[in-house]
Enzyme design. Structure first.
Site, PDB file in Angstrom:
ATOM      1  N   GLU A 157      -5.947  -7.991  -1.791  1.00 45.26           N
ATOM      2  CA  GLU A 157      -6.580  -8.177  -0.486  1.00 45.26           C
ATOM      3  C   GLU A 157      -8.080  -7.991  -0.685  1.00 45.26           C
ATOM      4  O   GLU A 157      -8.510  -6.960  -1.194  1.00 45.26           O
ATOM      5  CB  GLU A 157      -6.086  -7.134   0.540  1.00 45.26           C
ATOM      6  CG  GLU A 157      -4.589  -7.219   0.801  1.00 45.26           C
ATOM      7  CD  GLU A 157      -4.132  -6.308   1.936  1.00 45.26           C
ATOM      8  OE1 GLU A 157      -4.995  -5.684   2.609  1.00 45.26           O
ATOM      9  OE2 GLU A 157      -2.912  -6.199   2.137  1.00 45.26           O
ATOM     10  N   GLU A 177       0.817  -1.225   0.000  1.00 48.59           N
ATOM     11  CA  GLU A 177       0.000   0.000   0.000  1.00 48.59           C
ATOM     12  C   GLU A 177       0.849   1.272   0.000  1.00 48.59           C
ATOM     13  O   GLU A 177       0.685   2.147   0.853  1.00 48.59           O
ATOM     14  CB  GLU A 177      -0.974  -0.026   1.181  1.00 48.59           C
ATOM     15  CG  GLU A 177      -1.982  -1.162   1.057  1.00 48.59           C
ATOM     16  CD  GLU A 177      -3.069  -1.181   2.144  1.00 48.59           C
ATOM     17  OE1 GLU A 177      -2.905  -0.476   3.138  1.00 48.59           O
ATOM     18  OE2 GLU A 177      -4.065  -1.905   1.964  1.00 48.59           O
TER      19      GLU A 177
END
Lengths: 656, 656, 656
Positions: free
Chosen positions: B299, B142
């Protein structure tokens, strides 16, 4: 019942001392608290002490036969100390050192602060510990579990952890430090969590730092108390506590002190927060529960409050007297009003005392005088205490852990405790709020809300209680965490599963949404915040969900376990549910209930083993009429009565 | 369609590895992501590497024929690194260095961090890049365009500016530094804008600093990827991206990576935000548009989410499976669920995985297992992709610039994009979200909301598209700024004026007030936030204002320009307007529309050139009935159908 | 009436200078403000001055017979100065130094800043002070009483305190430092209060620090003005002030400057805040009251405003012209619009000028041109001024002290002033807002709201006024504090008690709750925030409470004292009360009232001793019809009229 006042002679012209003492004596004041915050006058320069003014102040009051509560002044070190030792000031959670010139900003662990704090305490103890006028001692003021991040605190925290865990490997394992590669390879890498940014913190680290802070605060209070006891082992020592963002662990804090004292500021404006109108009594019961003994109020509401924040409304007629008596009804034998006269200077000049800035006694003072006149009548109460059939368990660990990880929007550990307290209180019974490790055998029902952090002795204590026939009520988020604030790898409520006879197959943190449950009798209630979806083992359903994909699943269960009964409430409801539920529990366990008490009327009972005294307190703004089950003797009016008519905030006390 | 899970072997007892792998294999898991955050186990001490556990973990899964997604662990350096090099941690916008012990806090530009990051990446690459079990690589986690203000970032920013502008004189001119005497006379005077106080900033400086940060992040990802490619040029490398306050420039970030991967957490609780119920698909379409290729979900939502913030509700029945398939319907071929089992330790223990803390598989896991069982059926989909008639242009520059200067209360660049996306989606068509420099010739309609910052190639691209017969829709705040975030000295919409055939004589930033517009057909709509008062050139009015001093003036215009058509919407409306408007555009441009789709039903189509597969996803909590235009073959149920009945969050896929 | 514009030649291409000047001349602009913020062009390097461009700019305008307002550029030092002297930047209340690259961030007390500021001011003065084109000088820009906490400010504050109090003992006594052991034993212990945390501050220290800051700001303005006067004693010098969080003490700031100038940004969107629709005029009247002379508007609203904050709506038709004339109606003889053209670069590019970024003059410019055309007609007004029967007293000390300790939720000193201002204004009379030490003998009624901080000369001034027959209105929170912000030990309103003829037995800070009062005539009104419970001495009740335990007690009193009358309003009401009350006061004191003015119409009168000019301003969005008591001559339309019809924001001026 003893009535006292808080007084700051050093803040007033000498000319006022005598007239103030005279008026106190005439009014019936029995105790005066002195010395809080007066360090700069007691030690104007490093090592130069001046007690002459305090001698005079003490004798000023003691010659009127008033007792003295003497404070150690350590909440506010004199400015000369910061000059030489700037490090004695706390460092905030953002790494900035607090400014000087305020209060409670000293670091309780700073070595040089401790050196000076011990010295001034010792000086005071040597001079006054055997003075017969000194009735009790107060250590510091409103001690909190400060989240200081100064270098000294960091170092002590590391030592504290190593003491507890032996080595870094154990800490790494206990904290789950492998997550995010946070494994300590050197002790210096351990940092308190109160830093920048505030999020992303390891909850295990957070809980341990909070425990460390609470320990350090308790240690400070203990060490100071021991200095006084060294001079006079029979000296009565306390500290005045309160509720704050950094509430200390009350049980630890008072464990070696002689009694609990509390700063009691009930709300002037009554709110009927979801039916919990009697909620302030909750705090009083919690204070009584800390040592399971009667306690003191060290500061009692005396006027409008405010300071840098805006002032709130003035106490309504009846509240000055009534709230002091409410405290007594819940176990306070001594109530000290804060403060005699409102400060004309300093940051707290709008935190009003009994007398206004004008020094002209007014309505509030007159009501206080009435209280003083009444107090001698109540001496019969002093040998009594509250005996309760119901206990609610309060655990500082759970309290802290829920602050670290707020489970769902709206969820509050305290709120749950208060709901149960309010629900049972509505039936006019005494309610204890005690530690989960307390001997529970004397209670007919024990409420153990959200036993979140596992503690072996607490869990065994609850099991033991139920096994022997007790009735326990548990709620959602019990058994979730191990002692290190990590989740336990077992179906919820894990350690309590056997006793509860049901398990949580899944949960739904619904936050502020509302859903419906229906109980065995067909009553429906709104629920919110959290929904444990339960699977029954040996338990039966007490209530089930009506909504969502788990409609029909149990929401509340009841399980007979050995000789006892264990309830589990898997969600959070409103007062209607808790009130009905409490009523059922009382029926099941044979706790006598008063019915149809007018709204806001609080009833408690104190006993000396022979006589029971029932306190009826009208905590409302409407007049209340109460029919007594039989004629009883009012010790307020010295007359037999079969019904009571109570004005707002009025109390009557009848002998049963 | 491939289903995988994210797994952290280093966080679990070895005893669990084998049973976990067995269960995964039985369930049908095809891919496992490993290694994220595990740096402290891969390099426990500086330069001492330990890959034995990872070898074991990989073979633990690969022996079940599961593929591995291997992560570089650079998001979380081990604590020993900070000890020697405290400077590797970012400095926040207020000048304070972030604490250690969290994640994503390292500065991507810090030399010593880069040294270590490259070394661990190289070590991993050398050992695993040619391991056949490794299906793909994830760089870091991220990555954001961090607004770090450390000394290194300051220096690099200065270099970056000089590279771009050659000298200070050019920078001064470009930034308008003469305003407030801010002219740089020495390069050292250049400071990032993220300082104290937050206001008063030069928007040109702010935009350049944001571009710099985005560049540095893209460079980091690229450099790490190249280390892996050096060992195996055919290695597939990505990074998992998401939306945050410091969203990176997706186009730059993935320009040299092999594919896009996305962390996909759709909302559990459906909201009908002004009619944009399908808004989550917007993010999926944006991800597909980054490289205009299918993408991965790295995810995927698996349970309640929460951490230091309160938990939200648990996914409703159908969402675990349905949202994975929704991702596929928008171009995801691989979906990895985060995570196999919920963490029992660490800050994210309440960001739930498929299996709860108890390690007892439950409802959510069962639904995941169902998804795994279904997945092989969908392999036919893997060779298909979405082809769209409609494109919405997304520009990171505009996004950033509107954050720097929020035009009017309530104005949101993203909201505008989402309105158009939702409006076209309601008619069951594919919608691309792409860069303004993309080849637009394949689209029948292009929506270019608020083309705020002028970019030569984007503007030319749009002109070229319209000139050749395209239909473009532009909106207020287009052509406002030059590439440096300064206002252009021409009537709005400046560079687009000729094409739009109208100009803005004045504007009224009305914020949250609402006014009314009426379209050519007499329909009225509420408008808000911004009102461009337009003067027609060659354009015709599509809608005009009904209120204020500009009542009767055009609010929306339509202009035939060369072979194309250019619309301009000078205000911001609600869904009713955009839906009607999109319908009209589709009619005009001949885009086929599905009508009367039940609320919440999302329809997209994937094609392999021969066969078209239509995805019907019921993104609602009500059952939905859909009549198909003709009987089609459902690849879910292996049967011909002429109507579909979809349960909440259910999907059906039919071959056209 | 003179109309001007603010212009920044250094921000525009040379090519524009001439065309801008030409258009200004054609439009009728008479004054141009130059030089603000241009330091980096006037002194590109330390000691190297360049005035050639400014010479040219001045002659560019002066050749069109426009006058110049020349600014000293000290609000924005060039960046080279920070490089050598980083200490010239302010340190915020949290101890962090402000960033560079913004404006108004220099510390007015920093020695090196002062060195440079004086030098550039001297250079400008030497070159231009005798230039006949220069009509006036503006010192710096929007000077505030900055709460800087840098080392220099700390030191100066200590000196300032010692100057005032002679020694630490006096300071300790005055501040009540014994509270919380805050007694200074060394001067170095004195710290400004603006530190961490923000609460817990001593109000005495806070007030003195605020006074110190205000003094330093006034001293800076004075010192700079004197540099200019040294070159030309007849130079007219001002500074442009405004209202902010750190509002300077206007009386001190302008005491040695020649005239007041104000940055005037009336609200575009009218709100009828509790009936105070005319509230903006309050600010204009306050500006006129500072020196009790006519004033200038140095910056006048010209377009939508916004910057880093969102933009607000554009001025409605009529406001550009109308608000300039409103300023004139309240004493502004010169109005300079900010700014000629909207900046295309820099942080304030969305703080719009008369002409938009496009450089195409539009609606707002056209209205400005109309204003310019009208202005010469109004030259007859220039020799007139406002003469008022009513004064409201404004005290910077009270203003500051109420910010330090907000008495109760909702309480606002400014709001009280505005209520009275609005109430009297509704009857069409002039209202002065002046210092409490002003000669009051000329007023028929004086409103002295919340005279909180005791000031001997103010109190004597008010007594003198009433004794000689004046009518004064005082309100709650008067006489509360001694000059050091400590509470006075006397019944409230302490020093004013004798004159008021009533005393406060108790007060109830009810915050946002509402209660009811009823006046002598039986009218009821809502009251809130604060309730003084009054006991009558010589006074009579004007209104009494209807609620709470003090129902029936006086809320408002009236007392004949010597030859005068003193009213006391012990609570805070809404507009209905103040309007009725003001009407009664006017009746009692013989102030002529206009009745039945349409809502939003503001009426003021200017006189030259011979002729009276009545201004009717329609500050509303509806057309207004006004019947004049007799036919009068309109100097706008050059015609006799007996009624006026005013469009929104239109003004008519009639000679009485």
């Amino acid at each position: 019942m003893k009535i006292g006042v808080d007084y700051y002679p050093e803040q007033w012209d000498r000319a006022l001392w005598q007239t103030d003492a005279d008026l106190m004596a005439r009014t019936g004041v029995k105790l005066v608290r002195l010395g809080e915050f007066a360090w700069s006058r007691l030690e104007p320069k490093d090592g130069e002490f001046d007690f002459t003014w305090l001698d005079e102040a003490i004798s000023n009051f003691s010659r009127h036969a008033m007792g003295i509560v003497l404070c150690t002044p350590t909440s506010c070190p004199p400015l000369w100390m910061y000059e030489t030792y700037p490090d004695i000031v706390q460092v905030g959670t953002d790494g900035n050192r607090l400014q000087t010139g305020i209060r409670a900003h000293r670091c309780l662990n700073a070595p040089m602060f401790l050196y000076y704090a011990k010295r001034i305490t010792e000086q005071l103890a040597k001079r006054y510990a055997n003075n017969p006028a000194v009735a009790a001692w107060q250590i510091d003021n409103e001690l909190e579990a400060y989240p200081c991040t100064c270098e000294v605190c960091r170092g002590l925290f590391r030592d504290w952890l190593i003491d507890k865990y032996d080595d870094l490997a154990n800490i790494n394992a206990a904290f789950g430090n492998i997550v995010w590669s946070g494994e300590y390879s050197d002790i210096s890498q351990i940092q308190p969590p109160n830093a920048y940014p505030k999020a992303w913190q390891n909850p295990a680290l957070c809980l341990e730092y909070s425990r460390f802070s609470a320990d350090m605060t308790a240690k400070f209070a203990h060490d100071m108390a021991m200095i006084i006891k060294r001079e006079n082992p029979r000296a009565k020592v306390t500290t005045n506590t309160f509720f704050s963002e950094n509430t200390p662990d009350f049980y630890k804090l008072f464990s070696t002190l002689d009694f609990v004292s509390f700063d009691n500021y009930p709300p002037v404006k009554l709110t009927d927060e979801d039916g919990m109108s009697s909620s302030h009594a909750f705090r009083l019961d919690m204070m009584r529960g800390v040592k399971q003994k009667n306690f003191w109020v060290m500061e009692q509401l005396s006027g409008p409050t405010g300071s840098w924040m805006p002032m709130g409304p003035t106490p309504r007629p009846g509240q000055i007297k009534g709230y002091a008596m409410q405290a007594m009804a819940h176990g306070a034998d001594t109530v000290m009003h804060f403060r005699w006269r409102t400060a004309n200077k300093g940051a707290e000049m709008y935190w009003h005392g009994l007398i206004d800035h004008s020094n002209v006694p007014g309505r509030r003072f007159n009501e206080f005088a009435e209280l003083c006149r009444l107090a001698p009548k109540l001496s019969v109460i002093e040998t009594t205490e509250l005996v309760s059939d119901v206990a609610i368990l309060y655990s500082p660990d759970n309290d802290t852990a829920f602050r670290i990880q707020p489970q769902t929007e709206g969820f509050s550990y305290f709120e749950q405790l208060r709901y149960f307290h309010a629900a049972f209180s509505k039936y006019g019974v005494n309610v204890d709020i005690v530690s989960p490790t307390t001997d529970l055998s004397k209670y007919k029902a024990v409420i153990a809300p959200s036993m979140y952090i596992y503690d072996k002795s607490s869990a065994e204590n609850i099991y033991r209680y139920v096994i022997k026939g007790g009735t326990v009520v548990m709620t959602a988020r019990s058994g979730v965490k191990d002692p290190c604030n990590n989740c336990i790898m077992e179906p919820l409520p894990t350690v309590y599963r056997e006793m509860i006879g049901a398990e949580v197959s899944e949960y739904d943190p619904i936050g502020k949404e509302e859903q419906t449950i229906v109980d065995f009798a067909g009553n429906t209630y709104k629920c919110r915040q959290w929904c444990d979806i339960l699977e029954l083992g040996t338990a039966r359903a007490y209530a089930e969900y009506k909504d969502s994909f788990y409609s029909g699943k149990p929401a509340v269960t009841m399980n007979r376990y050995c000789s006892g009964v264990a309830y589990y409430i898997g969600t959070v409801c409103h007062m209607d549910f808790y009130e009905k539920f409490a009523g059922n529990i009382m029926k099941q366990t044979g706790i006598p209930r008063l019915k149809d008490l007018p709204k806001g009327v609080e009833v408690t009972t104190r006993t000396n083993g022979l006589d029971d005294y029932i306190f009826f307190f009208n905590n409302s703004e409407q007049e209340a009429d109460i029919i007594l089950p039989k004629a009883m003797f009012s010790i307020i009016d010295d007359t037999e009565k079969d019904k009571l008519k109570l004005k707002p905030f009025d109390m009557d006390i009848v002998r049963k």
